[in-house]
Design an enzyme around this catalytic site. Structure first.
Site, mmCIF file in Angstrom:
data_model
loop_
_atom_site.group_PDB
_atom_site.id
_atom_site.type_symbol
_atom_site.label_atom_id
_atom_site.label_comp_id
_atom_site.label_asym_id
_atom_site.label_seq_id
_atom_site.Cartn_x
_atom_site.Cartn_y
_atom_site.Cartn_z
ATOM 1 N N HIS A 43 -51.049 -55.811 -4.256
ATOM 2 C CA HIS A 43 -50.878 -56.929 -3.328
ATOM 3 C C HIS A 43 -51.704 -58.158 -3.732
ATOM 4 O O HIS A 43 -51.548 -59.231 -3.133
ATOM 5 C CB HIS A 43 -51.237 -56.502 -1.905
ATOM 6 C CG HIS A 43 -50.195 -55.613 -1.283
ATOM 7 N ND1 HIS A 43 -50.163 -54.248 -1.474
ATOM 8 C CD2 HIS A 43 -49.130 -55.899 -0.486
ATOM 9 C CE1 HIS A 43 -49.139 -53.736 -0.821
ATOM 10 N NE2 HIS A 43 -48.493 -54.710 -0.218
ATOM 11 N N GLU B 131 -41.672 -49.918 -1.820
ATOM 12 C CA GLU B 131 -43.082 -49.571 -2.003
ATOM 13 C C GLU B 131 -43.360 -48.120 -1.621
ATOM 14 O O GLU B 131 -44.199 -47.463 -2.254
ATOM 15 C CB GLU B 131 -43.966 -50.519 -1.192
ATOM 16 C CG GLU B 131 -44.026 -51.918 -1.792
ATOM 17 C CD GLU B 131 -44.904 -52.870 -1.003
ATOM 18 O OE1 GLU B 131 -45.310 -52.517 0.126
ATOM 19 O OE2 GLU B 131 -45.179 -53.971 -1.520
#
Length: 254
Positions: free
Chosen positions: A193, A160
């Site tokens: 997310h 990420e």
């Protein structure tokens, strides 16, 4: 001589853009691959374990998260290793390694307190209760397949940071400014997310991670902070129930 230098720089920029695009595509493919591969993988796990579909589900998902993140990270590392200047987003001297580690640790506390402030804002202004369903679901999978912890705490944060801090933030900061690059990358980081009730918390995390990268000019700073955050959250989630029981027993003894 000047013309040769301009052509060389142009070639480097094109190479960086290609590397960034490929890393981003790898991450996107990893995110959507479960739509096609998770069911066959689930059937394979059932076959080799002899478990029912319900019993095999957390094991399947946990192992799939671990393997998909690992493969995506390995491919990203191979790509970036072929573009040696890919990480040189900033001109000037980078922070020393000892101070990079220190800033990474400090960054963890910045993110932690940033989330606390964000949680208060969410509850006060929007009535959103604490606790992330996304985190709870992932940790539940890790309990079924502990190998997923490696993906949650190590593979996920590194990948990420590659995508949201180097590819998105790092590309934008070279043509805009810190705040535009940080806000855009933080919003994308929050959206991926899929926990929209806590989008503010994830955005705050993204902003702080971008600051850490910008401050030290090293991606490892934000990686350290991100790994520590995910490790702490996972640890709390795993032992929240036993801790609660322990506190209840202490109250009974008083």
């Amino acid at each position: 001589m000047e013309r040769i230098l301009i052509v060389t720089n142009s070639q480097k920029i094109k190479k960086h853009k290609k590397t960034a695009l490929y890393v981003l595509l790898i991450y996107i493919l990893m995110q959507i691959s479960g739509r096609w591969l998770l069911l066959p993988f689930h059937m394979f796990i059932q076959k080799i374990t002899g478990l029912s579909p319900e019993q095999a589900a957390p094991i399947t998902q946990g192992w799939y998260i671990a393997l998909s993140f690992a493969i995506a990270l390995i491919l990203s590392l191979i790509l970036t290793s072929r573009d040696k200047d890919f990480w040189n987003v900033y001109q000037g001297k980078k922070e020393t390694i000892p101070l990079t580690i220190v800033w990474g640790i400090v960054g963890f506390f910045l993110v932690f307190f940033g989330q606390m402030i964000g949680a208060v804002i969410e509850m006060t202004l929007f009535g959103v209760e604490g606790g992330s369903q996304n985190t709870a679901d992932i940790v539940a999978l890790a309990k079924g397949a502990p190998i997923a912890i490696v993906a949650i705490v190590v593979f996920g944060p590194i990948l990420e940071e590659f995508v949201f801090r180097r590819v998105i933030f790092g590309s934008l900061v070279q043509t805009t400014n810190f705040w535009i690059a940080a806000i855009v990358s933080a919003i994308f980081f929050a959206l991926i997310h899929f926990d929209f009730s806590h989008i503010l918390l994830y955005t705050i995390c993204g902003l702080i991670f971008a600051f850490l990268y910008h401050k030290t000019k090293r991606i490892w700073t934000s990686i350290i902070a991100h790994i520590m955050l995910n490790g702490f959250v996972t640890l709390v989630q795993f032992y929240a129930e036993p801790l609660q029981k322990f506190l209840e027993e202490l109250e009974k003894m008083q």
